[in-house]
Design an enzyme around this catalytic site. Structure first.
Site, PDB file in Angstrom:
ATOM      1  N   HIS A 522       9.703   1.981   3.381  1.00  0.00           N
ATOM      2  CA  HIS A 522       9.870   2.237   4.811  1.00  0.00           C
ATOM      3  C   HIS A 522       8.647   2.949   5.377  1.00  0.00           C
ATOM      4  O   HIS A 522       8.676   4.140   5.677  1.00  0.00           O
ATOM      5  CB  HIS A 522      11.137   3.056   5.060  1.00  0.00           C
ATOM      6  CG  HIS A 522      12.398   2.285   4.839  1.00  0.00           C
ATOM      7  ND1 HIS A 522      13.129   2.355   3.665  1.00  0.00           N
ATOM      8  CD2 HIS A 522      13.051   1.389   5.635  1.00  0.00           C
ATOM      9  CE1 HIS A 522      14.187   1.560   3.758  1.00  0.00           C
ATOM     10  NE2 HIS A 522      14.160   0.955   4.942  1.00  0.00           N
ATOM     11  N   ASN A 523       7.578   2.185   5.531  1.00  0.00           N
ATOM     12  CA  ASN A 523       6.341   2.711   6.099  1.00  0.00           C
ATOM     13  C   ASN A 523       5.889   1.787   7.221  1.00  0.00           C
ATOM     14  O   ASN A 523       6.611   0.861   7.616  1.00  0.00           O
ATOM     15  CB  ASN A 523       5.270   2.841   5.007  1.00  0.00           C
ATOM     16  CG  ASN A 523       5.164   1.570   4.171  1.00  0.00           C
ATOM     17  OD1 ASN A 523       5.203   0.464   4.708  1.00  0.00           O
ATOM     18  ND2 ASN A 523       5.051   1.726   2.853  1.00  0.00           N
ATOM     19  N   SER A 524       4.680   2.006   7.740  1.00  0.00           N
ATOM     20  CA  SER A 524       4.229   1.210   8.881  1.00  0.00           C
ATOM     21  C   SER A 524       3.966  -0.242   8.501  1.00  0.00           C
ATOM     22  O   SER A 524       3.986  -1.123   9.373  1.00  0.00           O
ATOM     23  CB  SER A 524       2.971   1.828   9.494  1.00  0.00           C
ATOM     24  OG  SER A 524       1.878   1.745   8.598  1.00  0.00           O
ATOM     25  N   THR A 525       3.746  -0.531   7.230  1.00  0.00           N
ATOM     26  CA  THR A 525       3.593  -1.925   6.804  1.00  0.00           C
ATOM     27  C   THR A 525       4.901  -2.680   6.975  1.00  0.00           C
ATOM     28  O   THR A 525       4.920  -3.845   7.406  1.00  0.00           O
ATOM     29  CB  THR A 525       3.129  -1.988   5.337  1.00  0.00           C
ATOM     30  OG1 THR A 525       1.919  -1.239   5.194  1.00  0.00           O
ATOM     31  CG2 THR A 525       2.892  -3.417   4.903  1.00  0.00           C
ATOM     32  N   HIS A 526       6.005  -2.021   6.634  1.00  0.00           N
ATOM     33  CA  HIS A 526       7.329  -2.648   6.870  1.00  0.00           C
ATOM     34  C   HIS A 526       7.549  -2.852   8.371  1.00  0.00           C
ATOM     35  O   HIS A 526       8.047  -3.919   8.785  1.00  0.00           O
ATOM     36  CB  HIS A 526       8.431  -1.767   6.286  1.00  0.00           C
ATOM     37  CG  HIS A 526       9.812  -2.165   6.717  1.00  0.00           C
ATOM     38  ND1 HIS A 526      10.394  -3.356   6.362  1.00  0.00           N
ATOM     39  CD2 HIS A 526      10.718  -1.506   7.509  1.00  0.00           C
ATOM     40  CE1 HIS A 526      11.611  -3.433   6.899  1.00  0.00           C
ATOM     41  NE2 HIS A 526      11.825  -2.323   7.594  1.00  0.00           N
ATOM     42  N   HIS A 562      11.581   0.597  14.966  1.00  0.00           N
ATOM     43  CA  HIS A 562      12.940   0.579  14.420  1.00  0.00           C
ATOM     44  C   HIS A 562      13.120   1.489  13.204  1.00  0.00           C
ATOM     45  O   HIS A 562      14.252   1.862  12.877  1.00  0.00           O
ATOM     46  CB  HIS A 562      13.347  -0.851  14.054  1.00  0.00           C
ATOM     47  CG  HIS A 562      12.874  -1.299  12.709  1.00  0.00           C
ATOM     48  ND1 HIS A 562      11.565  -1.684  12.463  1.00  0.00           N
ATOM     49  CD2 HIS A 562      13.529  -1.411  11.513  1.00  0.00           C
ATOM     50  CE1 HIS A 562      11.440  -2.022  11.198  1.00  0.00           C
ATOM     51  NE2 HIS A 562      12.614  -1.866  10.588  1.00  0.00           N
ATOM     52  N   ASP A 688      14.445  -7.657   9.957  1.00  0.00           N
ATOM     53  CA  ASP A 688      14.427  -6.416   9.182  1.00  0.00           C
ATOM     54  C   ASP A 688      14.599  -6.668   7.688  1.00  0.00           C
ATOM     55  O   ASP A 688      14.075  -5.919   6.857  1.00  0.00           O
ATOM     56  CB  ASP A 688      15.538  -5.491   9.691  1.00  0.00           C
ATOM     57  CG  ASP A 688      15.460  -4.099   9.091  1.00  0.00           C
ATOM     58  OD1 ASP A 688      14.342  -3.664   8.747  1.00  0.00           O
ATOM     59  OD2 ASP A 688      16.519  -3.441   8.971  1.00  0.00           O
ATOM     60  N   GLN A 740      18.458  -8.067  -6.668  1.00  0.00           N
ATOM     61  CA  GLN A 740      18.044  -9.002  -5.624  1.00  0.00           C
ATOM     62  C   GLN A 740      19.068 -10.131  -5.465  1.00  0.00           C
ATOM     63  O   GLN A 740      19.376 -10.554  -4.342  1.00  0.00           O
ATOM     64  CB  GLN A 740      16.668  -9.576  -5.963  1.00  0.00           C
ATOM     65  CG  GLN A 740      15.520  -8.602  -5.761  1.00  0.00           C
ATOM     66  CD  GLN A 740      15.372  -8.196  -4.302  1.00  0.00           C
ATOM     67  OE1 GLN A 740      15.210  -9.035  -3.421  1.00  0.00           O
ATOM     68  NE2 GLN A 740      15.446  -6.902  -4.056  1.00  0.00           N
TER      69      GLN A 740
END
Length: 792
Positions: A522-526, A562, A688, A740
């Site tokens: 959950h960083n800016s790449t996501h 988000h 998302d 997964q």
């Protein structure tokens, strides 16, 4: 020990419970009635007379001679009859349908038959109930005696019915109110004597007529005259029409058909209503079971102690995805027993007359109305539907037991709950990453002022195969600013918001600075990845045709913010740790509420980065509400609610419209505001969690990152002594392929099937199938790594 009580229902719908001993001899008959009778133990007692009637049949028409003879026979005790008939004569004057006259004020205008056949009560079975039906009572309304009235008179005699004949409308109404006849025959041929339709309407205006069949006798149509319509008769209240025919057998057949049709149905309906009334007034414990003795209803009334009522219903249904499970709905009402009935019905009346009515209330009312005329099997199915509709959560599937796949159970439990329990003294507090340090890479002044290496990557940003990790690398973990400038420029966001590109760049910098670069996932790449997926979806024809520009701008902004200031921990973790945010947002959508609130705080904090400063208040309010709604939709506890609403409101109507049309036109309902909201929610939800639909290399990288973040949370939960939300995500034992597979099976497949049916995304669905096959191969090989072994 006595036998089970039998149930007796009178012609007026009164229920009698008759207890019988082993010899089947009657001991006592009680009646719940509103009529005049002698009270006994709070109920009423009513006795019935003998079943054998003195013979009184005479030749010729049913005139006064026959009546006088019948009176003479009654007065003499029926000497011409058999012994049993004679012994019954003294009681005959009290029998329903065998009294001397219908009404004392109409002696000259009313005649009563005393049939020569044995008249007895018939037993009718409704399921396990045995009901006693009294002999049918028939009222003939003929102004003058003729062959037609005689035909019906002797037909009643032959069928064993109790018959009355009235000459005037007044005497007919008085007689009907006294006896409540099941069948009424009205002469509609002689209009100059009385108005038959007016007589029918006057009878229909009374309450007892609800269960009465009224027959109109009409004249034969002449050869040169067209047959009249039956609509005027139906509007007046008649049920059937009888073409003039004085044959006794024709009249007899007509009466028999009415008895076995409408009369029998009305009797069963009255019997059921009487049973329900008795149950409603009963102050004892009641259990109603199926043939297999499975309790369908359990009702307890207590007049003392806790003064409460309890009703419980238990049903078993099959879940489409999981094994069959029990769903129990228990409702309790605390009340004062003596005043319960006085309060219940006025309250229900107020509910049904509410002018502000919720949609679910309307649905329940429609189902209740449909039950009234439905077969028993359909009514029972609708009962189960109502039970499900009245439950608190309509969209989330019931989770199975713990012996299922632990990966699925832990993953679903961790993502769809807001915490197991609150532990005081252990608080997880994270610091806002407002002053993160970045590398020396200069920020672009405009979109045209980006380094060539970044510009070359961004040339491919409209493709689904765009590699966000390459952008992350060349921008030194600041992909959101560069991708945001390119995407926002393509959709004309600055023009819509009336802000400069400099303001937009400053806003993107502030938002990205508040993403935690230390988070594995959950960083800016996501955030940039979700922004890219959202922009890709907005380019699809059906999506583009369903939304306006304000919706597009709101979707792009929502995707950007988000997950801002995400701590790398789930909502369940924050609630269990008693974090400041969990306390602030009452353990409800903690992170999602924080993301939107902080985004608007950061935007309004400085005019240099306030992208909303130049739009009017109305547009701002609409835009703000759309952004908040979309970000909150990413909260997983309502995942199934959003997906099911989208399927029912968008997919199904769209499929029905396309199926009925040869053209590939868009469904008209998609542009409704309610449907636009559902489309935007579904779009950001799919963006998302689109990782399983990305090319395999990107999918594998995202799987490793999210697993690492969950591993870190499990490690910290163990260190702090907190409940471990997802035990399977232990870095020493976890199978990433299996996790997964569970995630795709439970969350991804159905959602992307629904989204693909709307937006048409064949490339994504092919990636999903390929990636799922990859994870299954790894799982079959018992691999915990993310890629196939080198020797395979």
């Amino acid at each position: 020990m006595g036998c089970a009580p039998s149930i007796h229902v009178s012609q007026s719908g009164v229920i009698y419970c008759r207890d019988s001993d082993e010899s089947n001899s009657p001991r006592q008959t009680t009646s719940v009635s509103q009529g005049p009778a002698a009270p006994l133990h709070g109920l009423f007692v009513q006795t019935d007379a003998a079943d054998v009637i003195p013979p009184s049949r005479a030749s010729g028409p049913p005139g006064t001679t026959r009546v006088r003879r019948a009176r003479a026979e009654l007065g003499s005790g029926g000497s011409s009859s058999s012994g049993s008939a004679g012994s019954a004569a003294p009681a005959a004057t009290t029998c329903r349908g065998r009294r001397r006259h219908c009404c004392s004020s109409a002696e000259a205008e009313t005649q009563t038959s005393y049939t020569s056949v044995k008249v007895s009560s018939a037993e009718v079975r409704i399921g396990p109930m045995r009901l006693t039906q009294d002999p049918i009572q028939v009222l003939l309304i003929f102004a003058k005696e003729d062959s037609q009235s005689d035909g019906f008179w002797w037909a009643c005699d032959r069928a064993g019915y109790r018959c009355n004949i009235a000459r005037t409308p007044e005497s007919a109404l008085e007689c009907f109110l006294d006896k409540h006849h099941e069948i009424i025959v009205i002469d509609h041929r002689q209009t100059r004597n009385f108005d038959a339709e007016a007589v029918c309407r006057s009878i229909r205006a009374t309450n007892p007529s609800e269960h009465t069949v009224i027959l109109a006798v009409v004249s034969q149509a002449s050869g040169d005259r067209e047959e009249a319509s039956v609509l005027p008769l139906l509007h007046a209240g008649f049920n059937r029409r009888f073409m003039e025919n004085s044959s006794i057998i024709a009249c007899y057949n007509e009466l028999i058909q009415i008895e076995h049709g409408e009369v029998r149905s009305q009797f069963k309906l009255r019997a059921c209503n009487s049973v329900f009334t008795a149950l409603d007034h009963c102050h004892e414990a009641i259990e109603i079971t199926s043939d297999d003795h499975v309790i369908q209803l359990h009702k307890v009334h207590r007049d003392s102690g806790d003064n409460s009522q309890t009703e419980s219903h238990s049903f078993r249904y099959k879940n489409r995805r999981k094994e069959s499970i029990d769903v129990k709905s228990i409702s309790s009402r605390g009340s004062d027993a003596p005043s319960l009935q006085n309060r219940r019905y006025p309250s229900m009346a107020r509910i049904h007359s509410m002018t502000i009515e919720a949609p679910i209330t309307k649905v329940i009312n429609i189902i209740n109305a449909a039950q009234e005329n439905s077969p028993v099997t359909v009514a029972e199915a609708l009962d189960r539907v109502l039970e499900i509709l009245r439950t608190t959560e309509l969209y989330s599937p019931q989770l199975g037991t713990k012996d299922e796949d632990p990966h699925t159970s832990d993953l679903v439990g961790g993502l769809m709950t807001d915490g197991l329990r609150r532990l005081s003294g252990n608080e997880y507090v994270f610091t806002k990453n407002v002053h993160q340090s970045h590398s020396h890479l200069a920020m672009p002044i405009t979109i045209n002022d980006v380094p060539p290496c970044i510009a070359r990557l961004l040339d491919n940003e409209e493709s689904w195969e765009f590699n966000i990790f390459e952008l992350e690398a060349v921008t030194h973990k600041r992909p959101l600013v560069y991708l945001g400038l390119k995407v926002f420029s393509r959709f004309g966001v600055c023009e819509f918001l009336h802000c400069s590109e400099t303001t937009l760049r400053a806003w993107l910098q502030v938002i990205e600075a508040n993403y935690h670069s230390s988070n594995a996932y959950h960083n800016s790449t996501h955030a940039a990845d979700v922004l890219h997926a959202t922009a890709f979806f907005l380019g699809k024809e059906r999506v583009k045709g369903s939304l306006d520009q304000l919706d597009e701008v709101a979707a792009l902004i929502a995707a950007t913010v988000h997950d801002v200031d995400h701590p790398g921990r789930t909502n369940s973790f924050l609630c269990n740790a008693g974090s400041e945010l969990a306390v602030l947002y009452n353990d409800t959508a903690v992170l999602e509420s924080h993301h939107t609130a902080l985004a608007f705080q950061l935007t309004a904090k400085d005019s240099k980065c306030n992208i909303f400063k130049n739009i009017d208040r109305t547009h701002y309010r609409t835009l703000r509400q759309a952004i908040i709604d979309m970000v909150l939709a990413t909260e997983m506890t309502k995942h199934f609610e959003h997906v099911n609403k989208f399927v029912n409101s968008i997919n199904k109507p769209m499929a029905a419209e396309i199926e009925g049309s040869d053209c590939e036109c868009n469904p008209t309902g998609k542009n409704f505001p309610e449907n636009q909201i559902l489309i935007k929610r579904m779009m950001i939800k799919c963006a998302d969690v689109a990782n399983p639909c990305r090319p395999l290399d990107l999918c594998i990288e995202w799987a490793g990152r999210i697993s690492e973040e969950y591993f870190a949370q499990t490690d910290e939960e163990k260190r702090q002594g907190l409940p471990v939300v997802m035990p399977v995500f232990d870095r020493n034992t976890c199978s990433i392929p299996k996790s997964q597979i569970s995630f795709i099976d439970y969350f991804i497949t159905d959602m992307f099937d629904a989204w693909d049916a709307f937006a048409h995304l064949p490339g994504l669905m092919q990636h999903l199938a390929d990636n799922y096959k990859h994870w299954k191969t790894l799982d079959d090989l018992k691999c915990k790594s993310l890629r196939l072994p080198s020797d395979s």
